[in-house]
Enzyme design. Structure first.
Site, short mmCIF file in Angstrom:
data_model
loop_
_atom_site.label_atom_id
_atom_site.label_comp_id
_atom_site.label_asym_id
_atom_site.label_seq_id
_atom_site.Cartn_x
_atom_site.Cartn_y
_atom_site.Cartn_z
N ASP A 127 0.85 -1.19 0.00
CA ASP A 127 0.00 0.00 0.00
C ASP A 127 0.89 1.24 0.00
OD1 ASP A 127 -2.27 -1.58 0.26
OD2 ASP A 127 -2.52 -1.21 2.40
N ARG A 178 -1.23 -0.49 -8.58
CA ARG A 178 -2.62 -0.21 -8.22
C ARG A 178 -2.75 1.32 -8.19
NH1 ARG A 178 -3.50 -0.88 -2.27
NH2 ARG A 178 -4.04 -3.08 -2.53
P1 FDA Z 1 -14.07 9.38 -4.65
O1 FDA Z 1 -13.56 9.70 -3.29
O2 FDA Z 1 -14.23 10.51 -5.61
O3 FDA Z 1 -15.43 8.61 -4.48
C1 FDA Z 1 -16.22 8.23 -5.58
C2 FDA Z 1 -17.52 7.59 -5.06
O4 FDA Z 1 -17.19 6.37 -4.36
C3 FDA Z 1 -18.24 8.42 -4.00
O5 FDA Z 1 -19.11 9.33 -4.62
C4 FDA Z 1 -18.97 7.35 -3.21
O6 FDA Z 1 -20.11 6.92 -3.90
C5 FDA Z 1 -18.00 6.22 -3.21
N1 FDA Z 1 -17.11 6.23 -2.02
C6 FDA Z 1 -15.80 6.54 -1.98
N2 FDA Z 1 -15.32 6.40 -0.73
C7 FDA Z 1 -16.36 6.01 0.03
C8 FDA Z 1 -16.50 5.69 1.41
N3 FDA Z 1 -15.47 5.75 2.26
N4 FDA Z 1 -17.71 5.31 1.86
C9 FDA Z 1 -18.77 5.23 1.02
N5 FDA Z 1 -18.69 5.52 -0.31
C10 FDA Z 1 -17.51 5.90 -0.78
N6 FDA Z 1 -5.32 5.04 -0.66
C11 FDA Z 1 -4.03 5.28 -0.38
O7 FDA Z 1 -3.67 6.42 -0.11
N7 FDA Z 1 -3.12 4.25 -0.40
C12 FDA Z 1 -3.47 2.98 -0.74
O8 FDA Z 1 -2.62 2.08 -0.77
C13 FDA Z 1 -4.84 2.71 -1.04
N8 FDA Z 1 -5.28 1.47 -1.35
C14 FDA Z 1 -6.55 1.29 -1.84
C15 FDA Z 1 -6.95 0.06 -2.33
C16 FDA Z 1 -8.19 -0.08 -2.94
C17 FDA Z 1 -8.59 -1.41 -3.49
C18 FDA Z 1 -9.07 1.04 -3.05
C19 FDA Z 1 -10.39 0.94 -3.74
C20 FDA Z 1 -8.71 2.24 -2.51
C21 FDA Z 1 -7.47 2.39 -1.88
N9 FDA Z 1 -7.07 3.60 -1.32
C22 FDA Z 1 -5.74 3.80 -0.99
C23 FDA Z 1 -8.08 4.66 -1.04
C24 FDA Z 1 -8.18 5.68 -2.15
O9 FDA Z 1 -7.02 6.48 -2.19
C25 FDA Z 1 -9.40 6.60 -1.96
O10 FDA Z 1 -9.25 7.28 -0.75
C26 FDA Z 1 -10.74 5.87 -1.94
O11 FDA Z 1 -10.76 4.85 -2.88
C27 FDA Z 1 -11.90 6.84 -2.31
O12 FDA Z 1 -11.66 7.38 -3.56
P2 FDA Z 1 -12.45 6.99 -4.90
O13 FDA Z 1 -11.43 6.69 -5.93
O14 FDA Z 1 -13.42 5.92 -4.65
O15 FDA Z 1 -13.12 8.33 -5.38
#
Ligand code: FDA
Length: 302
Positions: A127, A178
């Protein structure tokens, strides 16, 4: 308000006491406190056609002894995972293995996990944490790569100004990336502050990965970006098995199912362990609506 709450000792105490009870509010995002609970969750995800990555939660350990204990625990967990017959894919954080204390110890700890993991066909994703550790994390990753470990991958954060460069660096190695937006609060000197800028960087980097990366993971719940990824892959004739989507346990189950039904590979990141509080608070911080569901749970318990 969120920052205040997240630092509140009262909230932490309340969460520790009630969050992981049966039907506790933290269970939405955390599979359980034990590996056995995580394996149960993993089985239900596999039954829905999802791939998985198990993450034994823990970060920012403060002593070398704790970092070594975490490495030993990871090795034990891989044996339990293997015996359970679920997919062999884990994720870990380098501050859990001591990168903030001593780089060489961290490399040793990671090696102790990777050697048996390699023999037993595990894939291990590192990560990405906050920016004090970005360069160190990449360097440790490269050290292990030079030692011929190929069962490893890394995460890169679109919000960071440096990520285009890091992406090229990882693509040149042939490493599996990733791509995430980034979950940590970072200053303007190193990171985009506007969501639109992060999203634009993400789309640009997604394209770079699909064109030049090695089996990239597009890790987001952002529907617009997922749509864009599907369109780009289709336009470039990139088959569905050349990349995967990844999402977090408890977030957008509907979208996970839709993508599986449409023939895409979707991996769910399944966190578990007793040290769940910092991870849980990052999930709450991402979406104000989540905070209300914790507050409602607090009102019910009062
Ligand atoms: P965004 O925040 O714009 O959200 C898009 C939509 O997703 C929202 O409108 C909502 O519907 C939904 N959503 C997102 N987060 C939600 C929540 N907490 N609860 C409910 N709904 C939610 N970060 C990092 O810094 N280091 C890492 O190693 C990782 N590893 C990682 C692995 C995997 C498999 C994922 C999916 C994510 C990570 N992350 C991470 C977290 C990542 O950086 C980010 O904070 C979250 O994925 C939220 O961002 P989105 O890309 O979903 O977009």
């Amino acid at each position: 308000m969120f920052t205040l709450l997240s630092r509140s000792a009262g909230l932490k105490k309340f969460a520790s006491q009630y969050g992981m009870r049966q039907n506790g509010f933290a269970r939405r995002f955390i599979a359980g406190e034990t590996i056995h609970e995580a394996i149960e969750v993993a089985r239900t995800l596999q039954a829905r056609g999802l791939l998985l990555a198990l993450d034994y939660l823990g970060e920012s350990v403060s002593t070398i002894a704790k970092a070594s204990a975490a490495a030993r625990e990871y090795t034990r967990l891989t044996e339990v995972i293997e015996a359970a017959g679920i997919e062999r894919n884990i994720s870990l954080k380098l501050t859990q293995l001591g990168i903030a204390i001593d780089r060489a110890t961290c490399v040793d700890n990671l090696r102790r996990i990777l050697e048996p993991a390699k023999r037993h066909n595990f894939f291990v994703r590192i990560d990405m944490e906050n920016t004090p550790y970005t360069e160190a994390t990449l360097q440790v990753f490269e050290t292990l790569w030079q030692l011929d470990f190929r069962n490893i991958g890394i995460a890169l954060q679109s919000m960071l100004l440096r990520t285009d460069q890091d992406l090229r660096r990882m693509n040149e190695l042939g490493a599996r990336v990733r791509l995430v937006k980034g979950a940590y609060k970072e200053p303007a000197s190193v990171a985009f502050q506007q969501k639109a800028d992060v999203d634009a960087a993400y789309v640009r980097q997604m394209r770079l990965l699909l064109d030049h990366g090695t089996y990239p993971a597009i890790a987001t719940h952002d529907e617009a970006i997922i749509k864009e990824t599907r369109a780009y892959a289709a336009e470039r004739g990139i088959a569905n098995d050349r990349f995967e989507f990844q999402m977090l346990y408890g977030v957008r189950r509907d979208l996970q199912n839709q993508l599986v039904a449409a023939g895409y590979r979707v991996r769910v990141y399944v966190p578990f362990g007793q040290e769940w509080y910092p991870y849980f608070m990052r999930r709450i911080g991402e979406r104000p609506a989540n905070l209300w569901f914790v507050i409602r749970a607090m009102m019910r318990e009062k």
